[in-house]
Design an enzyme around this catalytic site. Structure first.
Site, PDB file in Angstrom:
ATOM      1  N   LYS A   8       0.846  -1.194   0.000  1.00  0.00           N
ATOM      2  CA  LYS A   8       0.000   0.000   0.000  1.00  0.00           C
ATOM      3  C   LYS A   8       0.879   1.242   0.000  1.00  0.00           C
ATOM      4  O   LYS A   8       2.067   1.208   0.331  1.00  0.00           O
ATOM      5  CB  LYS A   8      -0.930   0.017   1.223  1.00  0.00           C
ATOM      6  CG  LYS A   8      -0.215   0.019   2.587  1.00  0.00           C
ATOM      7  CD  LYS A   8       0.197   1.389   3.096  1.00  0.00           C
ATOM      8  CE  LYS A   8       0.865   1.315   4.462  1.00  0.00           C
ATOM      9  NZ  LYS A   8       1.469   2.608   4.873  1.00  0.00           N
ATOM     10  N   ASP A 134      -2.755  -1.040  10.223  1.00  0.00           N
ATOM     11  CA  ASP A 134      -2.966  -1.237   8.784  1.00  0.00           C
ATOM     12  C   ASP A 134      -3.696  -2.535   8.458  1.00  0.00           C
ATOM     13  O   ASP A 134      -4.211  -2.705   7.347  1.00  0.00           O
ATOM     14  CB  ASP A 134      -1.629  -1.241   8.036  1.00  0.00           C
ATOM     15  CG  ASP A 134      -1.032   0.142   7.870  1.00  0.00           C
ATOM     16  OD1 ASP A 134      -1.814   1.109   7.812  1.00  0.00           O
ATOM     17  OD2 ASP A 134       0.201   0.258   7.801  1.00  0.00           O
TER      18      ASP A 134
END
Length: 282
Positions: A8, A134
Site C-alpha cells: 500500500k 494497517d
C-alpha cells in the site's frame, strides 16, 4: 497453495492526536498496490507448531506480528491443523509500504476462509487492529479513507489509472521510532477532503497540492535521503510525490508509463531501490 499479500501507499496521512492508550488517531488515504509478497502455505505435522519463514529463513526479530496472529487464531478457535507460511518478500521492509501488516492480513484471510471463523465485522476489526493499524485495511484491500486507529474505513473512488513509482533509500525506518519523534503538541496536516475530491474527478493539480504526511518531517530528520529523493522527483516533473507511511520509501503517481520507466532506470543508476507498479482497484 499460494497467496498474494499486496503493498500500500499513503496518499495522505494526518496524525490527528495522541490517545491516552499511547496510539495515535489518524486520518489517511490508503491505496493498495499490485506489488505483492507471495505466501506459500503448506500443511505440516501436528507435532510441529504453525510458523512462518521469510525468504526461506526463520525470521530473526522478536514479536513478529504474523507469528503472534497465527498463535492467537489457533488458540482462540482451537485449530489443530498446522501450517507453514513461507513468505517470499517483494515489498521492501521498513519502507512504509505495509508488507508485514499485509502478510498478517493475508494469513488471517486464509484462516477465515479455511476454517470459517465468521467473526462479525466489528469483532474482527477489534481483533485485528491489536496487531497493527494497517491490518483491517489489508483485509478489505480497496482504495479507502481510514480514520481512528485503522478501524474506520470508507472506500473512495479513483478516476484515473496511475502508475506508481516507488523509490527506497538504503536506510529503512522503524515506525515506532518515527512516531516517537513527532512533535508532541502540533502535527502538520493536509487537506484530505481535497485529496478525495481530486482522486474522484482526476484533478492532478489539486491532488499534488493537497497531499501530505504528518510523519514526513520526523522521518526526514532520521533519514535525510527522503528529502533528496522527493526534491529530485518533483524537480524531474513528478509533482504528485510523497513519503508513504512512516517511510523510508517515496512514491510518485503518473499516467505516463514511459516517463515512469525512464525514471526507474535513472534512479537505479543512482544506486536506489526503484520500481513501478499500479493501483489495485478490484
Amino acid at each position: 497453495m499460494y497467496l498474494k499479500a499486496y503493498a500500500k501507499i499513503n496518499l495522505a496521512l494526518n496524525v490527528v492526536n495522541k490517545r491516552k492508550d499511547g496510539f495515535h488517531n489518524l486520518d489517511m488515504i490508503v491505496l493498495p498496490l499490485k506489488l505483492h509478497d507471495t505466501i506459500a502455505v503448506s500443511r505440516i505435522s501436528k507435532k510441529q507448531t504453525s510458523h512462518i519463514l521469510i525468504n526461506d529463513e526463520v525470521p530473526n526479530f522478536p514479536n513478529n506480528i504474523c507469528e503472534n496472529l497465527i498463535k492467537d487464531i489457533n488458540d482462540k478457535f482451537r485449530i489443530k491443523k498446522k501450517y507453514e507460511f513461507a513468505i517470499y518478500k517483494e515489498i521492501p521492509m521498513q519502507a512504509g509500504l505495509g508488507g508485514g501488516s499485509s502478510d498478517a492480513a493475508t494469513i488471517y484471510r486464509f484462516y477465515d476462509k479455511k476454517f470459517k471463523l465468521n467473526m462479525p465485522g466489528i469483532i474482527a476489526l477489534n481483533f485485528l487492529k491489536q496487531y497493527g493499524s494497517d491490518i483491517p485495511f489489508f483485509v478489505i484491500n480497496k482504495p479507502a479513507r481510514i480514520k481512528g486507529i485503522g478501524d474506520l474505513i470508507e472506500p473512495i473512488q479513483i478516476k484515473k489509472d496511475y502508475y506508481v513509482l516507488i523509490v527506497k533509500p538504503r536506510q529503512g525506518l522503524d515506525t515506532k521510532e518515527v512516531y516517537q519523534a513527532l512533535n508532541k503538541t502540533k502535527f502538520k496536516v493536509c487537506d484530505i477532503d481535497s485529496v478525495v475530491k481530486a482522486l474522484a474527478i482526476g484533478d492532478d493539480e489539486l491532488l499534488a497540492k493537497s497531499i501530505g504526511n504528518s510523519l514526513e518531517a520526523p522521518a526526514i530528520k532520521k533519514c535525510p535521503k527522503i528529502k533528496e529523493i522527493k526534491d529530485y522527483l518533483i524537480g524531474s516533473g513528478f509533482p504528485i510525490t510523497l513519503m508513504t507511511g512512516a517511510g523510508s520509501a517515496v512514491f510518485s503517481l503518473s499516467t505516463d508509463k514511459d516517463k515512469v520507466k525512464q525514471m526507474v532506470n535513472n534512479l537505479k543508476k543512482l544506486n536506489y531501490q526503484a520500481f513501478y507498479t499500479t493501483i489495485l482497484k478490484e
